[in-house]
Design a protein around this motif. Structure first.
Motif, PDB file in Angstrom:
ATOM      1  N   VAL A 248       0.858  -1.189   0.024  1.00  0.00           N
ATOM      2  CA  VAL A 248      -0.068  -0.083   0.126  1.00  0.00           C
ATOM      3  C   VAL A 248       0.985   1.414  -0.101  1.00  0.00           C
ATOM      4  O   VAL A 248       2.024   1.146   0.484  1.00  0.00           O
ATOM      5  CB  VAL A 248      -1.050   0.096   1.156  1.00  0.00           C
ATOM      6  CG1 VAL A 248      -0.267   0.187   2.451  1.00  0.00           C
ATOM      7  CG2 VAL A 248      -2.125   0.872   1.154  1.00  0.00           C
ATOM      8  N   ASP A 249       0.319   2.223  -0.613  1.00  0.00           N
ATOM      9  CA  ASP A 249       1.323   3.493  -0.826  1.00  0.00           C
ATOM     10  C   ASP A 249       0.659   4.518   0.515  1.00  0.00           C
ATOM     11  O   ASP A 249      -0.431   4.329   0.837  1.00  0.00           O
ATOM     12  CB  ASP A 249       1.391   4.102  -2.169  1.00  0.00           C
ATOM     13  CG  ASP A 249      -0.064   4.618  -2.595  1.00  0.00           C
ATOM     14  OD1 ASP A 249      -0.999   4.469  -1.798  1.00  0.00           O
ATOM     15  OD2 ASP A 249      -0.062   5.180  -3.857  1.00  0.00           O
ATOM     16  N   THR A 250       1.542   5.406   0.643  1.00  0.00           N
ATOM     17  CA  THR A 250       1.281   6.271   1.854  1.00  0.00           C
ATOM     18  C   THR A 250       0.028   7.184   1.043  1.00  0.00           C
ATOM     19  O   THR A 250      -0.951   7.230   2.307  1.00  0.00           O
ATOM     20  CB  THR A 250       2.222   7.513   1.824  1.00  0.00           C
ATOM     21  OG1 THR A 250       3.516   6.634   2.040  1.00  0.00           O
ATOM     22  CG2 THR A 250       2.034   8.490   2.935  1.00  0.00           C
ATOM     23  N   ALA A 251      -0.116   7.560   0.262  1.00  0.00           N
ATOM     24  CA  ALA A 251      -1.401   8.293  -0.105  1.00  0.00           C
ATOM     25  C   ALA A 251      -2.627   7.530  -0.032  1.00  0.00           C
ATOM     26  O   ALA A 251      -3.737   8.150   0.151  1.00  0.00           O
ATOM     27  CB  ALA A 251      -1.504   8.912  -1.562  1.00  0.00           C
ATOM     28  N   THR A 252      -2.794   6.344  -0.208  1.00  0.00           N
ATOM     29  CA  THR A 252      -3.754   5.426  -0.138  1.00  0.00           C
ATOM     30  C   THR A 252      -3.932   5.173   1.437  1.00  0.00           C
ATOM     31  O   THR A 252      -5.221   5.228   1.926  1.00  0.00           O
ATOM     32  CB  THR A 252      -3.427   4.019  -0.402  1.00  0.00           C
ATOM     33  OG1 THR A 252      -3.422   4.288  -1.929  1.00  0.00           O
ATOM     34  CG2 THR A 252      -4.700   2.943  -0.456  1.00  0.00           C
ATOM     35  N   LEU A 253      -2.849   5.324   2.183  1.00  0.00           N
ATOM     36  CA  LEU A 253      -3.262   5.137   3.857  1.00  0.00           C
ATOM     37  C   LEU A 253      -3.787   6.265   4.567  1.00  0.00           C
ATOM     38  O   LEU A 253      -4.505   6.037   5.227  1.00  0.00           O
ATOM     39  CB  LEU A 253      -1.965   4.900   4.319  1.00  0.00           C
ATOM     40  CG  LEU A 253      -1.314   3.217   4.616  1.00  0.00           C
ATOM     41  CD1 LEU A 253      -0.172   3.219   5.263  1.00  0.00           C
ATOM     42  CD2 LEU A 253      -2.630   2.596   5.031  1.00  0.00           C
ATOM     43  N   ILE A 254      -3.482   7.499   3.908  1.00  0.00           N
ATOM     44  CA  ILE A 254      -4.036   8.591   4.879  1.00  0.00           C
ATOM     45  C   ILE A 254      -5.470   9.017   5.043  1.00  0.00           C
ATOM     46  O   ILE A 254      -5.755   9.088   6.162  1.00  0.00           O
ATOM     47  CB  ILE A 254      -3.365   9.803   4.041  1.00  0.00           C
ATOM     48  CG1 ILE A 254      -1.750   9.983   4.219  1.00  0.00           C
ATOM     49  CG2 ILE A 254      -3.845  11.372   4.582  1.00  0.00           C
ATOM     50  CD1 ILE A 254      -1.121  11.128   3.272  1.00  0.00           C
ATOM     51  N   PRO A 255      -6.124   8.904   4.144  1.00  0.00           N
ATOM     52  CA  PRO A 255      -7.548   8.828   4.262  1.00  0.00           C
ATOM     53  C   PRO A 255      -8.183   7.796   5.273  1.00  0.00           C
ATOM     54  O   PRO A 255      -8.941   8.142   6.102  1.00  0.00           O
ATOM     55  CB  PRO A 255      -8.476   8.504   3.040  1.00  0.00           C
ATOM     56  CG  PRO A 255      -7.414   8.787   1.800  1.00  0.00           C
ATOM     57  CD  PRO A 255      -6.125   8.380   2.647  1.00  0.00           C
ATOM     58  N   HIS A 256      -7.646   6.460   5.318  1.00  0.00           N
ATOM     59  CA  HIS A 256      -8.010   5.423   6.506  1.00  0.00           C
ATOM     60  C   HIS A 256      -7.655   5.916   7.755  1.00  0.00           C
ATOM     61  O   HIS A 256      -8.156   5.814   8.947  1.00  0.00           O
ATOM     62  CB  HIS A 256      -7.512   4.206   5.812  1.00  0.00           C
ATOM     63  CG  HIS A 256      -7.987   3.953   4.547  1.00  0.00           C
ATOM     64  ND1 HIS A 256      -9.177   3.447   4.578  1.00  0.00           N
ATOM     65  CD2 HIS A 256      -7.363   3.912   3.395  1.00  0.00           C
ATOM     66  CE1 HIS A 256      -9.559   3.046   2.973  1.00  0.00           C
ATOM     67  NE2 HIS A 256      -8.647   3.336   2.691  1.00  0.00           N
ATOM     68  N   MET A 257      -6.343   6.611   7.778  1.00  0.00           N
ATOM     69  CA  MET A 257      -5.743   7.057   9.174  1.00  0.00           C
ATOM     70  C   MET A 257      -6.628   8.010   9.481  1.00  0.00           C
ATOM     71  O   MET A 257      -6.898   8.219  10.845  1.00  0.00           O
ATOM     72  CB  MET A 257      -4.080   7.469   8.893  1.00  0.00           C
ATOM     73  CG  MET A 257      -3.124   6.254   8.502  1.00  0.00           C
ATOM     74  SD  MET A 257      -1.632   7.285   8.001  1.00  0.00           S
ATOM     75  CE  MET A 257      -1.047   6.957   9.564  1.00  0.00           C
ATOM     76  N   LEU A 258      -7.059   9.102   8.695  1.00  0.00           N
ATOM     77  CA  LEU A 258      -7.756  10.077   9.187  1.00  0.00           C
ATOM     78  C   LEU A 258      -9.165   9.822   9.910  1.00  0.00           C
ATOM     79  O   LEU A 258      -9.548  10.124  10.696  1.00  0.00           O
ATOM     80  CB  LEU A 258      -8.069  11.348   8.192  1.00  0.00           C
ATOM     81  CG  LEU A 258      -6.763  12.088   7.792  1.00  0.00           C
ATOM     82  CD1 LEU A 258      -6.991  12.898   6.471  1.00  0.00           C
ATOM     83  CD2 LEU A 258      -6.303  13.073   8.955  1.00  0.00           C
ATOM     84  N   ALA A 259      -9.858   8.722   8.888  1.00  0.00           N
ATOM     85  CA  ALA A 259     -11.062   8.092   9.340  1.00  0.00           C
ATOM     86  C   ALA A 259     -10.838   7.657  10.732  1.00  0.00           C
ATOM     87  O   ALA A 259     -11.919   7.605  11.731  1.00  0.00           O
ATOM     88  CB  ALA A 259     -11.628   7.464   8.408  1.00  0.00           C
ATOM     89  N   ALA A 260      -9.973   6.660  11.012  1.00  0.00           N
ATOM     90  CA  ALA A 260      -9.709   6.004  12.176  1.00  0.00           C
ATOM     91  C   ALA A 260      -9.322   7.230  13.488  1.00  0.00           C
ATOM     92  O   ALA A 260     -10.061   6.847  14.644  1.00  0.00           O
ATOM     93  CB  ALA A 260      -8.375   5.151  12.079  1.00  0.00           C
ATOM     94  N   PHE A 261      -8.667   8.114  12.947  1.00  0.00           N
ATOM     95  CA  PHE A 261      -8.529   9.164  14.100  1.00  0.00           C
ATOM     96  C   PHE A 261      -9.827   9.667  14.454  1.00  0.00           C
ATOM     97  O   PHE A 261     -10.377  10.142  15.555  1.00  0.00           O
ATOM     98  CB  PHE A 261      -7.526  10.102  13.607  1.00  0.00           C
ATOM     99  CG  PHE A 261      -7.316  11.479  14.392  1.00  0.00           C
ATOM    100  CD1 PHE A 261      -6.593  11.641  15.620  1.00  0.00           C
ATOM    101  CD2 PHE A 261      -8.296  12.516  14.336  1.00  0.00           C
ATOM    102  CE1 PHE A 261      -6.620  12.720  16.451  1.00  0.00           C
ATOM    103  CE2 PHE A 261      -8.114  13.789  15.068  1.00  0.00           C
ATOM    104  CZ  PHE A 261      -7.181  13.758  15.987  1.00  0.00           C
ATOM    105  N   ILE A 262     -10.563  10.363  13.622  1.00  0.00           N
ATOM    106  CA  ILE A 262     -11.890  10.680  13.545  1.00  0.00           C
ATOM    107  C   ILE A 262     -12.999   9.714  14.550  1.00  0.00           C
ATOM    108  O   ILE A 262     -13.487  10.348  15.422  1.00  0.00           O
ATOM    109  CB  ILE A 262     -12.634  11.307  12.479  1.00  0.00           C
ATOM    110  CG1 ILE A 262     -11.845  12.589  12.044  1.00  0.00           C
ATOM    111  CG2 ILE A 262     -14.100  11.466  12.662  1.00  0.00           C
ATOM    112  CD1 ILE A 262     -12.440  12.779  10.441  1.00  0.00           C
TER     113      ILE A 262
END
Length: 94
Positions: free
Chosen positions: A46-60
């Motif tokens: 997985v690349d970084t750009a793909t992870l970022i939305p999931h990381m933000l969703a998990a944070f929220i």
């Protein structure tokens, strides 16, 4: 063989993306890249750009303060609470 350390972000679900462009400091980009590398070792490439939305969703999802504000907002709407903007004459609701 020891079990690898678990990351907060598990396997990624499929999504329907909406494009968003943002800039981050170089040190944060490096950390995001390192996280993507660790995630890839545990869950597949997985690349970084793909992870970022999931990381933000998990944070929220874990933000209790935000969740409380959202719940309060939903309750206010459900019980017909009015805001000053919705009452142009400035009269108190009855």
């Amino acid at each position: 063989m020891s079990k690898p350390n678990a990351l907060s972000l598990g396997a990624l679900p499929s999504t329907h993306p909406v494009k968003l462009t943002l800039a981050v400091p170089a040190d944060l980009k490096a950390q995001l890249d390192a996280y993507a590398e660790a995630h890839s070792r545990l869950h597949g490439p997985v690349d970084t750009a793909t992870l970022i939305p999931h990381m933000l969703a998990a944070f929220i999802a874990r933000d209790r303060g935000f969740r409380a504000l959202q719940t309060k907002s939903v309750r206010s709407k459900a019980y017909g609470a009015t805001s000053p903007d919705s009452n142009p004459a400035g009269h108190a609701p009855r």
